[in-house]
Design a protein around this motif. Structure first.
Motif, PDB file in Angstrom:
ATOM      1  N   UNK A  99       9.689   1.945  12.738  1.00 47.59           N
ATOM      2  CA  UNK A  99       9.989   0.655  13.338  1.00 47.59           C
ATOM      3  C   UNK A  99      11.031   0.773  14.449  1.00 47.59           C
ATOM      4  N   UNK A 140      -0.068  16.334   4.557  1.00 45.69           N
ATOM      5  CA  UNK A 140      -0.647  15.351   5.462  1.00 45.69           C
ATOM      6  C   UNK A 140       0.334  15.048   6.585  1.00 45.69           C
ATOM      7  N   UNK A 141       1.580  15.024   6.223  1.00 44.20           N
ATOM      8  CA  UNK A 141       2.641  14.764   7.188  1.00 44.20           C
ATOM      9  C   UNK A 141       2.644  15.820   8.301  1.00 44.20           C
ATOM     10  N   UNK A 172       4.640   1.165  11.310  1.00 46.53           N
ATOM     11  CA  UNK A 172       5.148   1.506   9.981  1.00 46.53           C
ATOM     12  C   UNK A 172       5.656   2.954   9.933  1.00 46.53           C
ATOM     13  N   UNK A 173       6.847   3.108   9.391  1.00 44.11           N
ATOM     14  CA  UNK A 173       7.430   4.439   9.297  1.00 44.11           C
ATOM     15  C   UNK A 173       8.310   4.764  10.495  1.00 44.11           C
ATOM     16  N   UNK A 185       3.926  -6.439  -2.432  1.00 49.07           N
ATOM     17  CA  UNK A 185       3.498  -6.654  -1.056  1.00 49.07           C
ATOM     18  C   UNK A 185       3.688  -8.051  -0.520  1.00 49.07           C
ATOM     19  N   UNK A 229       3.169  -4.506  12.814  1.00 50.74           N
ATOM     20  CA  UNK A 229       4.026  -3.838  11.825  1.00 50.74           C
ATOM     21  C   UNK A 229       3.326  -2.633  11.222  1.00 50.74           C
ATOM     22  N   UNK A 273      -0.236  15.251  10.582  1.00 50.56           N
ATOM     23  CA  UNK A 273       0.131  14.142  11.480  1.00 50.56           C
ATOM     24  C   UNK A 273       0.877  14.684  12.684  1.00 50.56           C
ATOM     25  N   UNK A 294      -9.222   2.172   3.789  1.00 50.11           N
ATOM     26  CA  UNK A 294      -8.299   2.118   4.904  1.00 50.11           C
ATOM     27  C   UNK A 294      -6.861   2.135   4.417  1.00 50.11           C
ATOM     28  N   UNK A 295      -6.021   2.820   5.183  1.00 54.99           N
ATOM     29  CA  UNK A 295      -4.617   2.967   4.816  1.00 54.99           C
ATOM     30  C   UNK A 295      -3.778   1.948   5.582  1.00 54.99           C
ATOM     31  N   UNK A 296      -3.990   0.671   5.289  1.00 55.38           N
ATOM     32  CA  UNK A 296      -3.198  -0.367   5.937  1.00 55.38           C
ATOM     33  C   UNK A 296      -2.496  -1.185   4.868  1.00 55.38           C
ATOM     34  N   UNK A 297      -1.406  -1.834   5.271  1.00 56.67           N
ATOM     35  CA  UNK A 297      -0.687  -2.692   4.342  1.00 56.67           C
ATOM     36  C   UNK A 297      -1.128  -4.136   4.610  1.00 56.67           C
ATOM     37  N   UNK A 298      -1.845  -4.745   3.678  1.00 57.09           N
ATOM     38  CA  UNK A 298      -2.476  -6.036   3.961  1.00 57.09           C
ATOM     39  C   UNK A 298      -1.503  -7.148   4.329  1.00 57.09           C
ATOM     40  N   UNK A 299      -0.308  -7.156   3.734  1.00 59.00           N
ATOM     41  CA  UNK A 299       0.591  -8.283   3.961  1.00 59.00           C
ATOM     42  C   UNK A 299       1.474  -8.126   5.192  1.00 59.00           C
ATOM     43  N   UNK A 300       1.353  -6.997   5.871  1.00 55.22           N
ATOM     44  CA  UNK A 300       2.105  -6.843   7.113  1.00 55.22           C
ATOM     45  C   UNK A 300       1.191  -7.172   8.292  1.00 55.22           C
ATOM     46  N   UNK A 337       0.848  -1.186   0.000  1.00 56.28           N
ATOM     47  CA  UNK A 337       0.000   0.000   0.000  1.00 56.28           C
ATOM     48  C   UNK A 337       0.885   1.238   0.000  1.00 56.28           C
ATOM     49  N   UNK A 351      -0.403   4.373   1.959  1.00 58.09           N
ATOM     50  CA  UNK A 351      -0.355   4.228   3.410  1.00 58.09           C
ATOM     51  C   UNK A 351       1.081   4.372   3.893  1.00 58.09           C
ATOM     52  N   UNK A 410      -3.865   2.819  15.169  1.00 59.94           N
ATOM     53  CA  UNK A 410      -2.719   3.488  14.575  1.00 59.94           C
ATOM     54  C   UNK A 410      -2.745   4.973  14.933  1.00 59.94           C
ATOM     55  N   UNK A 446       2.628   7.144   6.351  1.00 60.98           N
ATOM     56  CA  UNK A 446       3.226   6.720   7.620  1.00 60.98           C
ATOM     57  C   UNK A 446       4.660   7.226   7.746  1.00 60.98           C
ATOM     58  N   UNK A 447       5.118   7.930   6.736  1.00 58.65           N
ATOM     59  CA  UNK A 447       6.430   8.536   6.836  1.00 58.65           C
ATOM     60  C   UNK A 447       7.546   7.739   6.197  1.00 58.65           C
ATOM     61  N   UNK A 448       7.207   6.683   5.472  1.00 55.31           N
ATOM     62  CA  UNK A 448       8.241   5.941   4.756  1.00 55.31           C
ATOM     63  C   UNK A 448       8.636   6.771   3.534  1.00 55.31           C
TER      64      UNK A 448
END
Lengths: 317, 507
Positions: B110, B78-79, B107-108, A259, B103, B82, B93-99, A193, A196, B158, A200-202
């Motif tokens: 760690x 947006x940053x 995210x951002x 992903x 995580x 935040x 939704x702003x999520x990463x499905x495979x994490x 994603x 996202x 989050x 998230x700042x990446x």
């Protein structure tokens, strides 16, 4: 039927397929399960295996790199030519690693910074870099002056050839990077994603550039070992490598949609590609047929990827 | 108790924002106090989304300012928002499905030493944080394995992890079941007691009354009303403020003469609907299908339409059996489906309204596959007018329309087909505001009056009861009840829809 489907499309599905295929081949193909043939098999997948490590990152972050074959040839060529010209193998190796990284870096900058489609960008650099290799060598193979250059690929540690060690080492390193480091998780995150991750700042742009640069660097490692093994810089080396590598990755469960990636999967994917070729050689099947088989393996890989994604993704009520 | 001079924690001051051709917001001012849940209502196009975008830092206002805790904010991205403690949770939704959940929450940022992630800290901090705010989700679970409701919780977690002082939720319940919504509401209650400001955008009045302390109503980009206490107002008043006119009965149902049986479904079953079901719909009838999420309503619709393969059973339109295999055959036989997920299955993004309307019917314009721009344009204009699609032009990209208007365009697509006899419409008004809803209902009544048989699938009980002539209640893949309009009863329908947990044990 359903249980089987679940196993085959699940996380360990590929390992199961691989184990079965390996067992069957060991029983029915003469001379397959011998030390000599096993080492030969591993030797034959070194280039694919090494490049697949970083291709995995590339695909996992929703990118794509077609220029790997050309980069392998180009950096192998640089290694040989710089070594010959300077008389220092070390200088040659450094130059090759720098050249490979530079190609990857340029790819990354164009793709991430200028937002050009990765397929198109690397299709272009693939041709440009191949062109450089041909121009530099005037289209001919360039022999190696210093015989100790051969030793890179020929030397053995514990009876196992050095390139295999390098490949295994890279498998371990990149497996660790993918699963245990910020870099690896961010790679999966931007593939899963991008928006996202950005929020998230990446630093998505910088990540993508790094991934491509790393891909170039690893291609150079593969290029050096290849040049050493074939004892010359070949401008036409590793043609079509990109397709084998991507096939191996996809076969290993790396999603083309990004992903999703796993090092074990990629290793198994690489080995399946190697075994298919090895078995066809042992059975004296004509080289022409091998193209057909490789094509089918790629198709099956993509179909599997599709089935896995629909099994995983569409759980909506 | 809140008495005396309460500090405004979040304040909008004279916010204005214009886009080419439209003034989205003009001179919006209101404030929200600390620890309040503040509702934001308005029809689509009223300016809610624009206001939220400005708050989130995604866009900047032409004029006016936002103050948080008395300090004027100048954030440009947006940053920046935040960092100021403002987090907007969108419907996508702003999520990463495979994490994993953990995580995603980290995210951002760690927790890592020399780039190597500290797995224990990662999971444990998240576990304690989730327990702390009362969210029951396994931090080690992959997000892709979670339900939509659980994902929403993760998204809110989050925001809490990022120490959000202001959380804006944009229609958070639109894809949640009522149980999941209830869990969300109690989470919002807990956040409120921690002093977080919640800006809650919703179309659902019952949610506003359940949750919100104060409320702002927008209409046509202007402030229509501001209620310091939601308890002091009424549904009718809010609806009036939203639409600017009295809507006595948003359903507007009237008795219609019913004709012969138009659609006949006999013993139909499929992979995800193993128990055969049968029903029929008459000419001019609107048959409502109600059930909880997962009850099998959408699966039923896909089987009838031929989008999924039927294992057994027949579907007949006007006595003629349709081929079971494909949607094309269903369309030829006179049946159309408006799918549930407009964004996924319905609209063709990036293409104009005109193309979205004529994509199916334009093949009739020429026997050899040539386009007929004039007729397409006429047809598009005709339906834009007939269905009252609000747009400056038929060339507008459909993505720029509000949900209600997109739904109208999709209706137009199917209605422009000649000879539609059966219309299956899944969640006709999801994410659509009150005013546009009654317009869509009117269109459905009009179509039914013209002899069409209509199946409406909805998870909103008032809607099903409001517009159907008859209701089929589904539960766990079966038809649990069939109820005629005269006997509609909220209790009875809900009871039929709820899976009886004791039944399995006692039989």
């Amino acid at each position: 039927m359903n249980a089987m489907k679940k196993i085959l499309l699940g996380e360990q599905g590929l390992v199961v397929i691989f184990a079965l295929a390996f067992a069957i081949v060991s029983i029915f193909v003469p001379n397959f399960l011998t030390e000599r043939n096993m080492l030969g098999l591993l030797q034959s997948v070194v280039t694919i295996g090494i490049v697949a490590c970083t291709m995995m990152f590339c695909l996992a972050s929703r990118d794509f790199d077609l220029s790997v074959g050309s980069t392998v040839a180009f950096s192998g060529m640089i290694a040989v030519m710089v070594s010959n010209a300077s008389g220092s193998i070390l200088l040659g190796l450094v130059a090759a690693l720098l050249a490979g990284s530079a190609v990857g870096f340029v790819n990354g900058v164009i793709i991430a910074k200028f937002r050009i489609n990765a397929l198109i960008t690397t299709l272009a650099t693939m041709q440009i870099v191949r062109g450089f290799a041909l121009i530099a060598s005037d289209g001919r193979a360039v022999g190696i002056n210093d015989p100790s250059f051969y030793q890179l690929a020929l030397s053995r540690i514990l009876t196992i050839p050095a390139p295999i060690w390098v490949m295994v080492l890279l498998f371990l390193v990149f497996g660790f990077i993918l699963n245990r480091t910020v870099f690896g998780k961010n790679t999966l995150a931007i593939g899963g994603n991008p928006e996202a991750s950005r929020l998230a700042g990446v630093n998505v742009v910088r990540m993508r550039i790094w991934i491509f640069a790393l891909q170039g660097l690893v291609c150079a490692v593969a290029g050096i070992l290849l040049a050493s093994r074939i004892t010359s810089g070949q401008p036409n080396a590793a043609t079509g490598l990109e397709l084998s590598v991507i096939s191996a990755c996809v076969l290993g469960g790396v999603s083309l949609a990004g992903g999703r990636a796993a090092m074990t999967g990629v290793i198994v994917g690489v080995l399946i590609m190697g075994i298919a070729e090895n078995v066809m050689n042992l059975l004296n099947i004509q080289a022409f047929y091998q193209y057909v088989v490789r094509g089918f393996i790629l198709l099956i890989a993509v179909l599997l990827d599709n089935m896995r994604s629909s099994a995983a993704g569409r759980g909506r009520a | 108790m809140r008495d005396g001079a309460v500090m405004a924690f979040l304040e909008f001051r004279s916010i204005s924002k214009g886009y080419p051709g439209v003034q989205a917001l003009s001179d919006i001012s209101f404030s929200v106090e600390k620890g309040a849940v503040h509702g934001l209502m308005g029809e689509n196009g009223a300016g809610k989304s624009t206001l939220i975008r400005i708050l989130s830092g995604d866009q900047s206002a032409d004029a006016g300012s936002i103050l948080i805790d008395g300090a004027e904010q100048n954030y440009r991205s947006v940053r920046d928002a935040f960092d100021a403690g403002v987090i907007v949770i969108h419907q996508e939704l702003q999520l990463v499905p495979e994490l994993t959940v953990a995580e995603n929450l980290w995210l951002g940022r760690f927790p890592a030493r020399a780039g190597v992630i500290d797995g224990r800290t990662l999971v444990e901090t998240v576990r304690s944080r989730l327990t702390d705010i009362g969210i029951d989700v396994d931090p080690g679970a992959k997000v892709s394995s979670l339900s939509i409701g659980a994902r929403q919780m993760v998204e809110i977690a989050k925001a809490v992890m990022l120490d959000a002082r202001i959380i804006a939720l944009d229609e958070p319940t639109s894809s949640l079941s009522s149980r999941e919504s209830e869990i969300l509401f109690s989470l919002i209650d807990r956040l409120r007691s921690r002093g977080t400001v919640i800006l809650y955008v919703s179309h659902r009045l019952d949610e506003i009354f359940r949750l919100c302390d104060s409320l702002t109503v927008l209409r046509d980009g202007k402030l229509a009303a501001h209620h310091q206490k939601v308890a002091d107002t009424t549904r009718e008043q809010i609806i009036t403020e939203m639409v600017g006119r009295e809507i006595s009965n948003i359903w507007g149902w009237r008795e219609r003469p019913l004709g012969a049986v138009r659609l006949e479904v006999r013993g139909m079953s499929g992979t995800r609907l193993p128990v055969p079901i049968s029903f029929s719909v008459r000419q001019g009838e609107i048959l409502g299908f109600f059930g909880l999420i997962g009850a099998g309503r959408s699966e039923m619709a896909r089987l009838v339409y031929g989008a999924d393969r039927r294992h057994t059973g027949t579907v007949a339109i006007d006595g003629v059996t349709t081929a079971p295999g494909n949607p094309k055959a269903a369309i030829t036989a006179g049946m159309v489906l408006c799918p549930e997920d407009r964004k996924f299955d319905g609209i063709i993004q990036g293409r104009s309204i005109e193309e979205n309307i004529t994509i199916s019917s334009r093949r009739h314009f020429s026997p050899i596959g040539m386009l007929n721009p004039k007729r397409e344009a006429d047809l598009a204009d005709q339906f834009i007018a007939k269905l009252r699609v609000r747009t400056p032009s038929r060339r507008q990209d459909i993505i720029n329309l509000s949900g209600g208007n997109q739904q109208k365009v999709i209706l137009g697509r199917w209605l422009s087909e000649q000879g539609v006899k059966v219309l299956v419409i899944d969640e006709p008004t999801r994410g659509i505001d009150v005013g546009a809803k009654s317009e869509i209902y009117d269109i459905l009544y009009e179509l039914a009056a013209g002899g069409m048989a209509i199946i409406v699938i909805s998870s909103e009980l008032p809607e099903v009861m409001g517009i159907s002539d008859r209701i089929m209640v589904m539960c766990q893949g079966r038809i649990a009840a069939e109820i005629a309009r005269g006997e509609f009863d909220e209790r009875r329908i809900l009871t039929a829809a709820l899976p009886d947990k004791n039944a399995a044990g006692t039989i």
